[in-house]
Scaffold this active site. Structure first.
Site, short mmCIF file in Angstrom:
data_model
loop_
_atom_site.label_atom_id
_atom_site.label_comp_id
_atom_site.label_asym_id
_atom_site.label_seq_id
_atom_site.Cartn_x
_atom_site.Cartn_y
_atom_site.Cartn_z
N TYR A 1 0.83 7.34 10.48
CA TYR A 1 0.78 6.26 9.49
C TYR A 1 0.90 4.91 10.20
CZ TYR A 1 2.55 2.99 5.98
OH TYR A 1 2.75 1.88 5.19
N ASP B 1 6.85 -2.00 8.99
CA ASP B 1 7.83 -1.89 10.07
C ASP B 1 7.57 -0.64 10.93
OD1 ASP B 1 8.49 -0.46 7.74
OD2 ASP B 1 10.60 -0.33 8.29
N1 LIG Z 1 6.04 1.47 0.65
C1 LIG Z 1 6.63 0.94 1.71
O1 LIG Z 1 7.81 1.20 2.00
C2 LIG Z 1 5.89 -0.02 2.59
C3 LIG Z 1 6.56 -0.61 3.66
C4 LIG Z 1 5.87 -1.54 4.45
C5 LIG Z 1 4.55 -1.84 4.18
N2 LIG Z 1 3.92 -1.22 3.15
C6 LIG Z 1 2.52 -1.57 2.89
O2 LIG Z 1 2.46 -2.34 1.70
C7 LIG Z 1 1.24 -2.07 1.02
C8 LIG Z 1 1.52 -1.66 -0.41
O3 LIG Z 1 2.31 -0.47 -0.39
P1 LIG Z 1 2.91 0.16 -1.72
O4 LIG Z 1 4.30 0.52 -1.42
O5 LIG Z 1 2.59 -0.69 -2.90
O6 LIG Z 1 2.06 1.51 -1.77
P2 LIG Z 1 1.57 2.37 -3.01
O7 LIG Z 1 2.49 2.19 -4.16
O8 LIG Z 1 1.32 3.74 -2.46
O9 LIG Z 1 0.20 1.67 -3.38
C9 LIG Z 1 -0.96 1.81 -2.61
C10 LIG Z 1 -2.11 1.83 -3.56
O10 LIG Z 1 -3.32 1.95 -2.81
C11 LIG Z 1 -4.15 2.85 -3.49
N3 LIG Z 1 -5.16 3.44 -2.62
C12 LIG Z 1 -5.06 4.49 -1.77
N4 LIG Z 1 -6.24 4.74 -1.21
C13 LIG Z 1 -7.12 3.82 -1.71
C14 LIG Z 1 -8.48 3.57 -1.53
N5 LIG Z 1 -9.23 4.32 -0.72
N6 LIG Z 1 -9.06 2.56 -2.21
C15 LIG Z 1 -8.33 1.79 -3.06
N7 LIG Z 1 -7.03 1.99 -3.28
C16 LIG Z 1 -6.42 2.99 -2.61
C17 LIG Z 1 -3.22 3.90 -4.05
O11 LIG Z 1 -3.84 4.61 -5.09
P3 LIG Z 1 -3.42 6.15 -5.37
O12 LIG Z 1 -1.97 6.14 -5.69
O13 LIG Z 1 -4.31 6.52 -6.51
O14 LIG Z 1 -3.72 6.88 -4.10
C18 LIG Z 1 -2.06 3.03 -4.54
O15 LIG Z 1 -2.28 2.57 -5.85
C19 LIG Z 1 0.52 -1.02 1.87
O16 LIG Z 1 -0.36 -1.67 2.75
C20 LIG Z 1 1.62 -0.38 2.68
O17 LIG Z 1 1.14 0.16 3.88
C21 LIG Z 1 4.56 -0.33 2.33
#
Ligand SMILES: NC(=O)c1ccc[n+]([C@@H]2O[C@H](COP(=O)([O-])OP(=O)(O)OC[C@H]3O[C@@H](n4cnc5c(N)ncnc54)[C@H](OP(=O)(O)O)[C@@H]3O)[C@@H](O)[C@H]2O)c1
Length: 269
Positions: free
Chosen positions: A123, A100
């Site tokens: 971001y 979002d």
């Molecule tokens: N969180 C939110 O509120 C939100 C909202 C909307 C959309 N999203 C999107 O939804 C998706 C999942 O988000 P999430 O909340 O599950 O985030 P998350 O918990 O931070 O998970 C992201 C994962 O990606 C890994 N990562 C980072 N850099 C990497 C790399 N170079 N190669 C491989 N893995 C890597 C991280 O590992 P490390 O922890 O070891 O860095 C982490 O395990 C993302 O695309 C995010 O942008 C998230």
């Protein structure tokens, strides 16, 4: 076939990136057949050599540190844009999870797929540029994710709520707190729908302060929420004041209300 091993007879295999994240954990459960790779097992920012061609990639790996991206935009771009390019180069359709935060929040009614993105911060810019790397597949915009693992608002509030009598929470940002279990289930539904951009977020809307109050009420914690402004909190990254997402597309998956997601999440904590 062992869990996560390529199928030797060549029937397709689903690759999951970012399996160590909170959405990755939920996708690992919804797609038990997937080759689920954590960052340590597959760094998307490096060229990817799998040894097989997947039939689908669930791309949940991302730079998700919204404030950290302001200080290191190049780092965020490397993971969210170059990383997505590397994933796309595998040649399979991709489910790319977006945010979002690609919107500026100036609207006062839900954002739909045809609304023009205009990210406020580094971001959001990196996630939008990442969207544009996707050639074939689904761009799934969701918001305010929470689950039973990792860093998220629900887990932070449970900790603060058990340590303190009151906590200050932002009351001038409105969004859709979305449970990762519901987003993972909706991803399965999306695979039967045409590609392109889809808005997939929980039913209902809330401010962070309202969400915190619901967390304390559901968890039976006696902690008062003191509403504050975004300015008072003073975080480095600007965030949209309003980022409720809805879909205008036919047959779009409908997620349960965020309160239902909260109950399901708390049941696992
Ligand atoms: N969180 C939110 O509120 C939100 C909202 C909307 C959309 N999203 C999107 O939804 C998706 C999942 O988000 P999430 O909340 O599950 O985030 P998350 O918990 O931070 O998970 C992201 C994962 O990606 C890994 N990562 C980072 N850099 C990497 C790399 N170079 N190669 C491989 N893995 C890597 C991280 O590992 P490390 O922890 O070891 O860095 C982490 O395990 C993302 O695309 C995010 O942008 C998230």
């Amino acid at each position: 076939m062992e869990h996560g091993q390529p199928d030797p007879v060549g029937a397709g295999l689903v690759l999951l990136t970012g399996a160590g994240g909170q959405l990755g954990a939920a996708l690992s459960e919804a797609f038990p057949e997937a080759d689920a790779r954590t960052r340590a097992e597959l760094d998307v920012a490096e060229p990817i050599a799998l040894g097989y061609v997947p039939e689908l990639v669930l791309h949940a790996a991302a730079w998700t540190d919204v404030d950290g991206a302001e200080a290191d935009e190049a780092g965020a771009l490397r993971v969210n844009v170059e990383g997505t390019r590397n994933v796309v180069a595998l040649g399979a359709p991709v489910v790319y999870y977006s945010s979002d935060y690609v919107f500026d929040g100036a609207k006062r009614e839900p954002y739909v797929e045809s609304d023009e993105p205009s990210p406020l911060g580094a971001y959001g810019r990196s996630k939008l540029l990442g969207e544009r790397e996707v050639r074939e597949g689904w761009v799934v915009r969701s918001s305010w994710l929470f689950g039973w693992t990792g860093h998220n608002f629900v887990r932070t509030m449970l900790r603060l709520g058990s340590e303190r009598k009151e906590v200050s929470v932002v009351a001038d940002q409105t969004g859709c707190p979305t449970y990762v279990g519901h987003l993972a289930a909706a991803t399965r539904e999306l695979l039967d729908l045409p590609g392109g951009v889809w808005h997939v977020a929980a039913e209902g809307q809330a401010t962070w302060a309202e969400f915190a109050e619901a967390i304390f009420a559901e968890a039976g914690l006696d902690c008062r929420v003191v509403p504050i402004s975004t300015e008072e909190l003073g975080r480095p990254a600007p965030r949209p004041a309003y980022s409720v997402l809805r879909s205008e597309r036919k047959g779009a998956p409908r997620l349960p209300h965020w309160r239902e997601g909260l109950r399901e999440c708390l049941a696992r904590l």
